[in-house]
Design a protein around this motif. Structure first.
Motif, PDB file in Angstrom:
ATOM      1  N   ARG A   1      42.858  38.252  40.370  1.00  0.00           N
ATOM      2  CA  ARG A   1      43.036  36.851  40.844  1.00  0.00           C
ATOM      3  C   ARG A   1      42.136  36.179  40.781  1.00  0.00           C
ATOM      4  N   ALA A   2      40.777  36.957  40.856  1.00  0.00           N
ATOM      5  CA  ALA A   2      39.371  36.038  40.720  1.00  0.00           C
ATOM      6  C   ALA A   2      38.950  35.591  39.341  1.00  0.00           C
ATOM      7  N   GLY A   3      38.827  34.049  39.496  1.00  0.00           N
ATOM      8  CA  GLY A   3      38.657  33.500  38.180  1.00  0.00           C
ATOM      9  C   GLY A   3      37.164  32.948  38.251  1.00  0.00           C
ATOM     10  N   ASN A   4      36.282  33.865  38.645  1.00  0.00           N
ATOM     11  CA  ASN A   4      34.807  33.268  38.481  1.00  0.00           C
ATOM     12  C   ASN A   4      34.479  33.925  37.121  1.00  0.00           C
ATOM     13  N   PHE A   5      34.602  33.164  36.039  1.00  0.00           N
ATOM     14  CA  PHE A   5      34.476  33.379  34.717  1.00  0.00           C
ATOM     15  C   PHE A   5      33.112  32.667  34.131  1.00  0.00           C
ATOM     16  N   GLY A   6      32.509  33.338  33.242  1.00  0.00           N
ATOM     17  CA  GLY A   6      31.352  32.768  32.485  1.00  0.00           C
ATOM     18  C   GLY A   6      31.339  33.128  31.224  1.00  0.00           C
ATOM     19  N   THR A   7      30.187  32.967  30.530  1.00  0.00           N
ATOM     20  CA  THR A   7      30.438  33.431  29.040  1.00  0.00           C
ATOM     21  C   THR A   7      29.228  34.440  28.785  1.00  0.00           C
ATOM     22  N   SER A   8      29.643  35.243  27.869  1.00  0.00           N
ATOM     23  CA  SER A   8      28.862  36.543  27.295  1.00  0.00           C
ATOM     24  C   SER A   8      27.757  35.816  26.266  1.00  0.00           C
ATOM     25  N   ARG A   9      26.995  36.675  25.572  1.00  0.00           N
ATOM     26  CA  ARG A   9      25.899  36.240  25.041  1.00  0.00           C
ATOM     27  C   ARG A   9      26.528  35.882  23.485  1.00  0.00           C
ATOM     28  N   ASP A  10      27.691  36.531  23.203  1.00  0.00           N
ATOM     29  CA  ASP A  10      28.531  36.154  22.088  1.00  0.00           C
ATOM     30  C   ASP A  10      29.729  35.069  22.291  1.00  0.00           C
ATOM     31  N   GLY A  11      29.567  34.345  23.418  1.00  0.00           N
ATOM     32  CA  GLY A  11      30.200  33.285  23.663  1.00  0.00           C
ATOM     33  C   GLY A  11      31.638  33.579  24.152  1.00  0.00           C
ATOM     34  N   TYR A  12      32.008  34.843  24.594  1.00  0.00           N
ATOM     35  CA  TYR A  12      33.189  35.223  25.103  1.00  0.00           C
ATOM     36  C   TYR A  12      33.408  34.870  26.654  1.00  0.00           C
ATOM     37  N   VAL A  13      34.452  34.468  26.971  1.00  0.00           N
ATOM     38  CA  VAL A  13      34.737  34.053  28.461  1.00  0.00           C
ATOM     39  C   VAL A  13      34.938  35.681  29.209  1.00  0.00           C
ATOM     40  N   VAL A  14      34.037  35.848  30.145  1.00  0.00           N
ATOM     41  CA  VAL A  14      34.026  36.993  30.766  1.00  0.00           C
ATOM     42  C   VAL A  14      33.943  36.869  32.376  1.00  0.00           C
ATOM     43  N   ASN A  15      34.366  37.974  33.032  1.00  0.00           N
ATOM     44  CA  ASN A  15      34.256  38.058  34.553  1.00  0.00           C
ATOM     45  C   ASN A  15      32.830  38.663  34.894  1.00  0.00           C
ATOM     46  N   PRO A  16      32.328  38.675  35.977  1.00  0.00           N
ATOM     47  CA  PRO A  16      31.090  39.646  36.203  1.00  0.00           C
ATOM     48  C   PRO A  16      31.223  40.871  35.918  1.00  0.00           C
ATOM     49  N   ALA A  17      32.188  41.609  35.704  1.00  0.00           N
ATOM     50  CA  ALA A  17      32.299  42.986  35.263  1.00  0.00           C
ATOM     51  C   ALA A  17      32.363  42.896  33.755  1.00  0.00           C
TER      52      ALA A  17
END
Length: 405
Positions: A102-118
Motif C-alpha cells: 500500500r506504500a506508494g513512495n516510488f522513485g526511479t532506479s539508475r535504469d529508469g525503472y519505477v521502484v520503491n525504496p526496497a
C-alpha cells in the motif's frame, strides 16, 4: 498448574505489548497497516472430552490480525508518489516474485525503472496500439530518458470566417509577394518526419463569382498544388469542396525527410458579415521533445509530458485485491505476499469494481491511531502486572502449605 496459567497470561500480555510497540514504532511509516493481538483460552482436553468441572489452562496468542483500514492521504507534490484511496494494493515485482504493497513512495532506479525504496518494481498494464491498455499482461514501469520522436503533420484544421462583402483584388494574377493580389492570408508551423519546422501559408482570393474564393497553399514559399475553389452558400456555409476536406499534393522538403502528405479540413469555415477572423488553426504534427514531467491520473494512467506538448502514456498502474486481505503474509518493507488464506489475487484497474482510485503526488499515511495504542499499552501493562501478582500470590500459598507441620 496455576503457575503455568499465570505465566501464559504474562506471555500474552508481553505479546500484546510487543504488537503495540511495533504499531507505535511505525506511526510514521507510509502505507503501514496496524496489527491487533487476538487471544484464545486454553483447555486441556482428554480422550473422553472436556469435563464440566475442567478448569482452563490459560491463554495463548491466537493471531496477529492486520487492520487494513484506510490511512490519511498526505499530499507531497512528488511526481511519482502515489496513494490508493479505497481498496487494492500496488503490484510489485521483487526479482521475479510478485508482492503487494500500500506504500506508494516510488522513485526511479539508475535504469529508469519505477521502484520503491526496497528496489521492487511497480507493475503496470502496457499501452496498446488502439490507444488503451493491455490488461491481459503486466510489465515494469520505466521512465524513458531519451527524446520523444517527432511526428510529421498529416492534417491541418482551419476554421475561418471570410467577409461576405469582400471585393476581388484589382491586381492580377495572384502573387504571394504582392498583397494587392489577394484578400487575406494566414500561416502556421508544420513539421516533417525529422521534426523540422516549416511554414505553411494560405492565401484567400475573392473571385468575381458570388460567394466564391480561391485558396492558394504554400510551404516555405513554394506552391503546393494548384488553387482550390471554395464555394459558399447564400447562408454562408461551405458547400464545396464537400465535406470541406482538401488533399494537397505531396511536398518533399530539402532536408532529406519523407514527403509531407497533408489534408486541410475547412469544413467549419464560413462566409459571414464583413470581417475576417480565425477561430481555429491546428495541426497534428510535432517536433522532437524532451521529457519535462510525469502525470498520474486518478485511474492510474502514468504519462510522460514532453516539451513539444505531447503527453505519452507509459502504462496504467495494476492494482490487486484479495477476498481476505488479513490472510496475506507480511514480508517487511511494507510488502505482503499471497497465501492460501488470502485467496487468489484479483487484478484490475483503478476506479473499476472492488478497486479504489489512485492519487498522484500523495502518500497514504500509517493507519496507526497513537492515542488508541497508548491506551492499549496501559491495558497490557496492567494485565502483565496482574498475572505477575497472581504468581506471587500462588507462591505465598505454596509456602504456607510447605510450612504446615
Amino acid at each position: 498448574m496455576s503457575f503455568r496459567i499465570s505465566v501464559s497470561g504474562m506471555n500474552a500480555a508481553s505479546s500484546d505489548l510487543d504488537i503495540t510497540a511495533h504499531n507505535i514504532a511505525n506511526v510514521n511509516t507510509s502505507g503501514f497497516k496496524s496489527s491487533r493481538a487476538e487471544f484464545s483460552d486454553v483447555f486441556a482436553v482428554s480422550a473422553y472430552g472436556l469435563s464440566q468441572t475442567q478448569i482452563g489452562a490459560g491463554v495463548r496468542l491466537e493471531a496477529v490480525a492486520q487492520q487494513f483500514s484506510q490511512g490519511n492521504i498526505d499530499f507531497t507534490g512528488r511526481a511519482l508518489d502515489m496513494a490508493i484511496s479505497g481498496q487494492g494494493f500496488f503490484t510489485l515485482s521483487d526479482n521475479g516474485n510478485t508482492v503487494y504493497s500500500r506504500a506508494g513512495n516510488f522513485g526511479t532506479s539508475r535504469d529508469g525503472y519505477v521502484v520503491n525504496p526496497a528496489g521492487q518494481r511497480l507493475q503496470v498494464y502496457p499501452p496498446n496500439v488502439a490507444g488503451g491498455f493491455d490488461t491481459g499482461r503486466m510489465g515494469d514501469l520505466r521512465i524513458p530518458n531519451g527524446d520523444a520522436p517527432p511526428s510529421a503533420t498529416t492534417k491541418v484544421t482551419i476554421q475561418t470566417n471570410l467577409p461576405a462583402d469582400a471585393a476581388p483584388p484589382t491586381v492580377t494574377p495572384f502573387d504571394p509577394n504582392d498583397p494587392t493580389t489577394y484578400n487575406q492570408t494566414t500561416s502556421m508551423t508544420i513539421y516533417d518526419s525529422l521534426g523540422a519546422a516549416h511554414t505553411q501559408s494560405q492565401y484567400y482570393v475573392k473571385t468575381a463569382t458570388a460567394n466564391q474564393w480561391q485558396l492558394y497553399t504554400y510551404v516555405d514559399g513554394t506552391a503546393v498544388g494548384a488553387a482550390q475553389t471554395l464555394q459558399y452558400s447564400t447562408s454562408g456555409a461551405l458547400t464545396s469542396p464537400s465535406p470541406g476536406s482538401i488533399t494537397l499534393p505531396a511536398y518533399t522538403p530539402t532536408n532529406g525527410s519523407a514527403p509531407l502528405n497533408i489534408t486541410i479540413d475547412l469544413g467549419l469555415s464560413t462566409q459571414y458579415g464583413n470581417a475576417f477572423s480565425i477561430q481555429t488553426q491546428t495541426q497534428d504534427g510535432y517536433a522532437t521533445g524532451r521529457i519535462t514531467g510525469i502525470d498520474i491520473s486518478s485511474e492510474g494512467v502514468v504519462s510522460a509530458r514532453y516539451t513539444n506538448g505531447v503527453a505519452k502514456p507509459l502504462g496504467q498502474v495494476a492494482l490487486t485485491n484479495f477476498a481476505n486481505p488479513q490472510g496475506l503474509q507480511s514480508l517487511g518493507n511494507n510488502a505482503w505476499a499471497e497465501t492460501f488464506s488470502s485467496g487468489q489475487p484479483l487484478h484490475g484497474q483503478a476506479g473499476s469494481a472492488d478497486f479504489g482510485m489512485v492519487q498522484g503526488g500523495g502518500l497514504e499515511a500509517s493507519n496507526v491511531d497513537l492515542t488508541e495504542q497508548l491506551v492499549n499499552m496501559i491495558t497490557a501493562q496492567r494485565n502483565f502486572q496482574a498475572n505477575a501478582q497472581m504468581i506471587q500470590t500462588q507462591d505465598q500459598i505454596a509456602q504456607t502449605v510447605i510450612n504446615i507441620r
